[in-house]
Design a protein around this motif. Structure first.
Motif, PDB file in Angstrom:
ATOM      1  N   VAL A 117     -19.380  -5.307  -6.548  1.00 38.37           N
ATOM      2  CA  VAL A 117     -18.413  -5.741  -7.559  1.00 38.37           C
ATOM      3  C   VAL A 117     -17.023  -5.327  -7.083  1.00 38.37           C
ATOM      4  O   VAL A 117     -16.761  -4.152  -6.861  1.00 38.37           O
ATOM      5  CB  VAL A 117     -18.726  -5.107  -8.933  1.00 38.37           C
ATOM      6  CG1 VAL A 117     -17.653  -5.485  -9.950  1.00 38.37           C
ATOM      7  CG2 VAL A 117     -20.107  -5.532  -9.416  1.00 38.37           C
ATOM      8  N   ILE A 118     -16.154  -6.309  -6.919  1.00 45.58           N
ATOM      9  CA  ILE A 118     -14.802  -6.054  -6.432  1.00 45.58           C
ATOM     10  C   ILE A 118     -13.892  -5.743  -7.614  1.00 45.58           C
ATOM     11  O   ILE A 118     -13.807  -6.517  -8.573  1.00 45.58           O
ATOM     12  CB  ILE A 118     -14.249  -7.291  -5.680  1.00 45.58           C
ATOM     13  CG1 ILE A 118     -15.221  -7.719  -4.576  1.00 45.58           C
ATOM     14  CG2 ILE A 118     -12.849  -7.011  -5.136  1.00 45.58           C
ATOM     15  CD1 ILE A 118     -15.535  -6.648  -3.567  1.00 45.58           C
ATOM     16  N   THR A 119     -13.209  -4.613  -7.540  1.00 44.88           N
ATOM     17  CA  THR A 119     -12.287  -4.217  -8.594  1.00 44.88           C
ATOM     18  C   THR A 119     -10.852  -4.409  -8.128  1.00 44.88           C
ATOM     19  O   THR A 119     -10.560  -4.347  -6.931  1.00 44.88           O
ATOM     20  CB  THR A 119     -12.507  -2.741  -8.993  1.00 44.88           C
ATOM     21  OG1 THR A 119     -12.420  -1.934  -7.809  1.00 44.88           O
ATOM     22  CG2 THR A 119     -13.867  -2.544  -9.641  1.00 44.88           C
ATOM     23  N   GLU A 120      -9.975  -4.637  -9.094  1.00 45.43           N
ATOM     24  CA  GLU A 120      -8.556  -4.742  -8.787  1.00 45.43           C
ATOM     25  C   GLU A 120      -7.990  -3.351  -8.521  1.00 45.43           C
ATOM     26  O   GLU A 120      -8.618  -2.347  -8.864  1.00 45.43           O
ATOM     27  CB  GLU A 120      -7.815  -5.377  -9.973  1.00 45.43           C
ATOM     28  CG  GLU A 120      -8.195  -6.805 -10.243  1.00 45.43           C
ATOM     29  CD  GLU A 120      -7.441  -7.396 -11.430  1.00 45.43           C
ATOM     30  OE1 GLU A 120      -6.630  -6.683 -12.066  1.00 45.43           O
ATOM     31  OE2 GLU A 120      -7.669  -8.578 -11.727  1.00 45.43           O
ATOM     32  N   PRO A 121      -6.803  -3.263  -7.945  1.00 43.91           N
ATOM     33  CA  PRO A 121      -6.172  -1.950  -7.791  1.00 43.91           C
ATOM     34  C   PRO A 121      -6.002  -1.267  -9.152  1.00 43.91           C
ATOM     35  O   PRO A 121      -5.776  -1.930 -10.169  1.00 43.91           O
ATOM     36  CB  PRO A 121      -4.805  -2.275  -7.174  1.00 43.91           C
ATOM     37  CG  PRO A 121      -5.003  -3.594  -6.489  1.00 43.91           C
ATOM     38  CD  PRO A 121      -5.994  -4.341  -7.347  1.00 43.91           C
ATOM     39  N   VAL A 122      -6.106   0.049  -9.155  1.00 38.77           N
ATOM     40  CA  VAL A 122      -5.955   0.824 -10.383  1.00 38.77           C
ATOM     41  C   VAL A 122      -4.518   0.716 -10.874  1.00 38.77           C
ATOM     42  O   VAL A 122      -3.568   0.756 -10.091  1.00 38.77           O
ATOM     43  CB  VAL A 122      -6.328   2.307 -10.145  1.00 38.77           C
ATOM     44  CG1 VAL A 122      -5.987   3.167 -11.342  1.00 38.77           C
ATOM     45  CG2 VAL A 122      -7.811   2.414  -9.804  1.00 38.77           C
ATOM     46  N   ARG A 123      -4.394   0.550 -12.192  1.00 34.70           N
ATOM     47  CA  ARG A 123      -3.081   0.524 -12.838  1.00 34.70           C
ATOM     48  C   ARG A 123      -2.990   1.720 -13.787  1.00 34.70           C
ATOM     49  O   ARG A 123      -4.001   2.312 -14.138  1.00 34.70           O
ATOM     50  CB  ARG A 123      -2.896  -0.763 -13.643  1.00 34.70           C
ATOM     51  CG  ARG A 123      -2.989  -2.025 -12.812  1.00 34.70           C
ATOM     52  CD  ARG A 123      -2.650  -3.220 -13.665  1.00 34.70           C
ATOM     53  NE  ARG A 123      -3.675  -4.242 -13.533  1.00 34.70           N
ATOM     54  CZ  ARG A 123      -3.719  -5.337 -14.254  1.00 34.70           C
ATOM     55  NH1 ARG A 123      -2.839  -5.559 -15.200  1.00 34.70           N
ATOM     56  NH2 ARG A 123      -4.682  -6.224 -14.066  1.00 34.70           N
ATOM     57  N   ILE A 124      -1.805   1.999 -14.242  1.00 38.69           N
ATOM     58  CA  ILE A 124      -1.579   3.071 -15.210  1.00 38.69           C
ATOM     59  C   ILE A 124      -1.039   2.439 -16.495  1.00 38.69           C
ATOM     60  O   ILE A 124      -0.055   1.688 -16.459  1.00 38.69           O
ATOM     61  CB  ILE A 124      -0.566   4.118 -14.681  1.00 38.69           C
ATOM     62  CG1 ILE A 124      -1.023   4.695 -13.338  1.00 38.69           C
ATOM     63  CG2 ILE A 124      -0.353   5.221 -15.720  1.00 38.69           C
ATOM     64  CD1 ILE A 124      -2.311   5.480 -13.374  1.00 38.69           C
ATOM     65  N   ASP A 125      -1.686   2.743 -17.613  1.00 31.92           N
ATOM     66  CA  ASP A 125      -1.220   2.269 -18.914  1.00 31.92           C
ATOM     67  C   ASP A 125       0.138   2.918 -19.198  1.00 31.92           C
ATOM     68  O   ASP A 125       0.254   4.139 -19.246  1.00 31.92           O
ATOM     69  CB  ASP A 125      -2.241   2.656 -19.991  1.00 31.92           C
ATOM     70  CG  ASP A 125      -1.899   2.090 -21.354  1.00 31.92           C
ATOM     71  OD1 ASP A 125      -0.727   2.227 -21.792  1.00 31.92           O
ATOM     72  OD2 ASP A 125      -2.801   1.539 -22.004  1.00 31.92           O
ATOM     73  N   GLU A 126       1.160   2.097 -19.355  1.00 33.42           N
ATOM     74  CA  GLU A 126       2.523   2.631 -19.513  1.00 33.42           C
ATOM     75  C   GLU A 126       2.719   3.419 -20.800  1.00 33.42           C
ATOM     76  O   GLU A 126       3.654   4.217 -20.910  1.00 33.42           O
ATOM     77  CB  GLU A 126       3.547   1.498 -19.421  1.00 33.42           C
ATOM     78  CG  GLU A 126       3.429   0.465 -20.537  1.00 33.42           C
ATOM     79  CD  GLU A 126       4.397  -0.688 -20.366  1.00 33.42           C
ATOM     80  OE1 GLU A 126       5.611  -0.488 -20.619  1.00 33.42           O
ATOM     81  OE2 GLU A 126       3.941  -1.779 -19.985  1.00 33.42           O
ATOM     82  N   PHE A 127       1.846   3.248 -21.780  1.00 37.51           N
ATOM     83  CA  PHE A 127       1.999   3.954 -23.049  1.00 37.51           C
ATOM     84  C   PHE A 127       1.161   5.222 -23.121  1.00 37.51           C
ATOM     85  O   PHE A 127       1.562   6.194 -23.740  1.00 37.51           O
ATOM     86  CB  PHE A 127       1.638   3.028 -24.216  1.00 37.51           C
ATOM     87  CG  PHE A 127       2.514   1.805 -24.270  1.00 37.51           C
ATOM     88  CD1 PHE A 127       3.846   1.898 -24.657  1.00 37.51           C
ATOM     89  CD2 PHE A 127       2.026   0.564 -23.898  1.00 37.51           C
ATOM     90  CE1 PHE A 127       4.667   0.789 -24.689  1.00 37.51           C
ATOM     91  CE2 PHE A 127       2.836  -0.559 -23.929  1.00 37.51           C
ATOM     92  CZ  PHE A 127       4.153  -0.448 -24.322  1.00 37.51           C
ATOM     93  N   THR A 128      -0.022   5.218 -22.497  1.00 35.48           N
ATOM     94  CA  THR A 128      -0.917   6.375 -22.594  1.00 35.48           C
ATOM     95  C   THR A 128      -0.982   7.191 -21.303  1.00 35.48           C
ATOM     96  O   THR A 128      -1.452   8.321 -21.321  1.00 35.48           O
ATOM     97  CB  THR A 128      -2.354   5.929 -22.926  1.00 35.48           C
ATOM     98  OG1 THR A 128      -2.875   5.172 -21.819  1.00 35.48           O
ATOM     99  CG2 THR A 128      -2.400   5.106 -24.199  1.00 35.48           C
ATOM    100  N   GLY A 129      -0.557   6.590 -20.185  1.00 41.57           N
ATOM    101  CA  GLY A 129      -0.659   7.265 -18.901  1.00 41.57           C
ATOM    102  C   GLY A 129      -2.069   7.247 -18.322  1.00 41.57           C
ATOM    103  O   GLY A 129      -2.333   7.855 -17.294  1.00 41.57           O
TER     104      GLY A 129
END
Length: 129
Positions: free
Chosen positions: A98-110
């Motif tokens: 299963v290919i995942t996208e790059p990890v992102r950071i939620d701008e509101f919760t971190g």
């Protein structure tokens, strides 16, 4: 007055029942509560639970229409699952192909999150608690 108690389930229509059944049970780890073939509809209905909680109804229907676009079409955008450690979850899913996208950071919760797709390109989010 608060009438709603909780989300009861998510209903998903798949194009390849066996492929989606394998994905949701063997890769995502859902437990099969019940599987029925509804002859009058030429359709399977698979009831799936996660840690004892009923969660997903997986349906097969003959020739369902394709999703209009991903993920910003009007309607349900994606489903999200909570994980304790996103890096461990990503490693597990990547090992399963299963290919995942790059990890992102939620701008509101971190908090960290990422997306991947089910066999019908339904966007699924992993969100680190």
């Amino acid at each position: 007055m608060q009438l709603l108690k909780a989300v009861h389930h998510i209903a998903i229509i798949c194009s390849d029942y066996e492929k989606s059944k394998q994905f949701y049970t063997e890769i995502l780890g859902f437990h099969i509560d019940r599987e029925v073939f509804r002859e009058q509809r030429n359709s399977y209905k698979l009831d799936l639970s996660l840690q004892g909680q009923y969660c997903i109804e997986l349906f097969s229907f003959p020739d369902p229409p394709a999703r209009p676009s991903r993920p910003e079409a009007c309607g349900l955008r994606h489903i999200a699952f909570a994980v304790d450690n996103i890096d461990e979850a990503i490693a597990y899913f990547n090992e399963k192909g299963v290919i995942t996208e790059p990890v992102r950071i939620d701008e509101f919760t971190g908090r960290k999150f990422t997306f991947f797709s089910d066999p019908d390109d339904l966007p699924i989010e992993l969100y680190e608690l």
